[in-house]
Design a protein around this motif. Structure first.
Motif, PDB file in Angstrom:
ATOM      1  N   GLY A 286     -46.329  45.274  16.436  1.00 57.33           N
ATOM      2  CA  GLY A 286     -45.972  43.900  16.113  1.00 57.33           C
ATOM      3  C   GLY A 286     -45.247  43.785  14.791  1.00 57.33           C
ATOM      4  N   MET A 287     -45.714  44.539  13.802  1.00 58.20           N
ATOM      5  CA  MET A 287     -45.060  44.511  12.488  1.00 58.20           C
ATOM      6  C   MET A 287     -43.636  45.048  12.573  1.00 58.20           C
ATOM      7  SD  MET A 287     -48.242  45.761  10.230  1.00 58.20           S
ATOM      8  CE  MET A 287     -48.003  45.136   8.589  1.00 58.20           C
ATOM      9  N   ILE A 288     -43.445  46.107  13.343  1.00 56.53           N
ATOM     10  CA  ILE A 288     -42.102  46.676  13.514  1.00 56.53           C
ATOM     11  C   ILE A 288     -41.184  45.662  14.188  1.00 56.53           C
ATOM     12  CG2 ILE A 288     -40.783  48.413  14.799  1.00 56.53           C
ATOM     13  CD1 ILE A 288     -43.115  50.355  14.210  1.00 56.53           C
ATOM     14  N   LEU A 289     -41.673  44.967  15.207  1.00 57.93           N
ATOM     15  CA  LEU A 289     -40.851  43.961  15.883  1.00 57.93           C
ATOM     16  C   LEU A 289     -40.495  42.808  14.957  1.00 57.93           C
ATOM     17  CD1 LEU A 289     -42.528  43.855  19.407  1.00 57.93           C
ATOM     18  CD2 LEU A 289     -40.282  44.776  18.813  1.00 57.93           C
ATOM     19  N   ILE A 290     -41.422  42.392  14.098  1.00 57.23           N
ATOM     20  CA  ILE A 290     -41.134  41.323  13.149  1.00 57.23           C
ATOM     21  C   ILE A 290     -40.056  41.749  12.158  1.00 57.23           C
ATOM     22  CG2 ILE A 290     -42.092  40.002  11.214  1.00 57.23           C
ATOM     23  CD1 ILE A 290     -44.714  39.851  12.846  1.00 57.23           C
ATOM     24  N   VAL A 291     -40.172  42.956  11.623  1.00 59.18           N
ATOM     25  CA  VAL A 291     -39.177  43.459  10.669  1.00 59.18           C
ATOM     26  C   VAL A 291     -37.805  43.579  11.337  1.00 59.18           C
ATOM     27  CG1 VAL A 291     -38.509  45.470   9.303  1.00 59.18           C
ATOM     28  CG2 VAL A 291     -40.845  44.605   9.180  1.00 59.18           C
ATOM     29  N   LEU A 292     -37.763  44.096  12.557  1.00 53.70           N
ATOM     30  CA  LEU A 292     -36.489  44.204  13.268  1.00 53.70           C
ATOM     31  C   LEU A 292     -35.866  42.830  13.509  1.00 53.70           C
ATOM     32  CD1 LEU A 292     -37.224  47.014  15.880  1.00 53.70           C
ATOM     33  CD2 LEU A 292     -35.738  47.129  13.881  1.00 53.70           C
ATOM     34  N   THR A 293     -36.691  41.838  13.827  1.00 55.92           N
ATOM     35  CA  THR A 293     -36.192  40.486  14.028  1.00 55.92           C
ATOM     36  C   THR A 293     -35.580  39.929  12.751  1.00 55.92           C
ATOM     37  OG1 THR A 293     -37.858  40.061  15.725  1.00 55.92           O
ATOM     38  CG2 THR A 293     -36.839  38.140  14.706  1.00 55.92           C
ATOM     39  N   LEU A 294     -36.250  40.146  11.625  1.00 55.65           N
ATOM     40  CA  LEU A 294     -35.718  39.660  10.352  1.00 55.65           C
ATOM     41  C   LEU A 294     -34.401  40.346   9.988  1.00 55.65           C
ATOM     42  CD1 LEU A 294     -39.036  39.418   8.330  1.00 55.65           C
ATOM     43  CD2 LEU A 294     -37.705  37.541   9.322  1.00 55.65           C
TER      44      LEU A 294
END
Length: 58
Positions: free
Chosen positions: A41-49
């Motif tokens: 989830g953290m990786i997906l959030i960072v990629l989204t940003l």
């Protein structure tokens, strides 16, 4: 649609296909999968940003 498909895959196939990202691991008494879900989830959030920042620069 993708989250529903992921949820149904977890529900009906168990951890056979999703392995470390199994949503219902606590029912089996295992907490290890929750760490994988947290990191994923953290990786997906960072990629989204990152994608949003790149789009704003255009």
């Amino acid at each position: 649609m993708l989250p529903i498909a992921y949820y149904l895959t977890n529900m009906f196939t168990g951890s056979k296909y999703v392995q470390h990202f199994y949503l219902f691991s606590l029912a089996k008494g295992s907490f290890d999968e929750k760490y994988w879900l947290l990191v994923g989830g953290m990786i997906l959030i960072v990629l989204t940003l990152i994608v949003k920042k790149i789009q704003r620069q255009r």
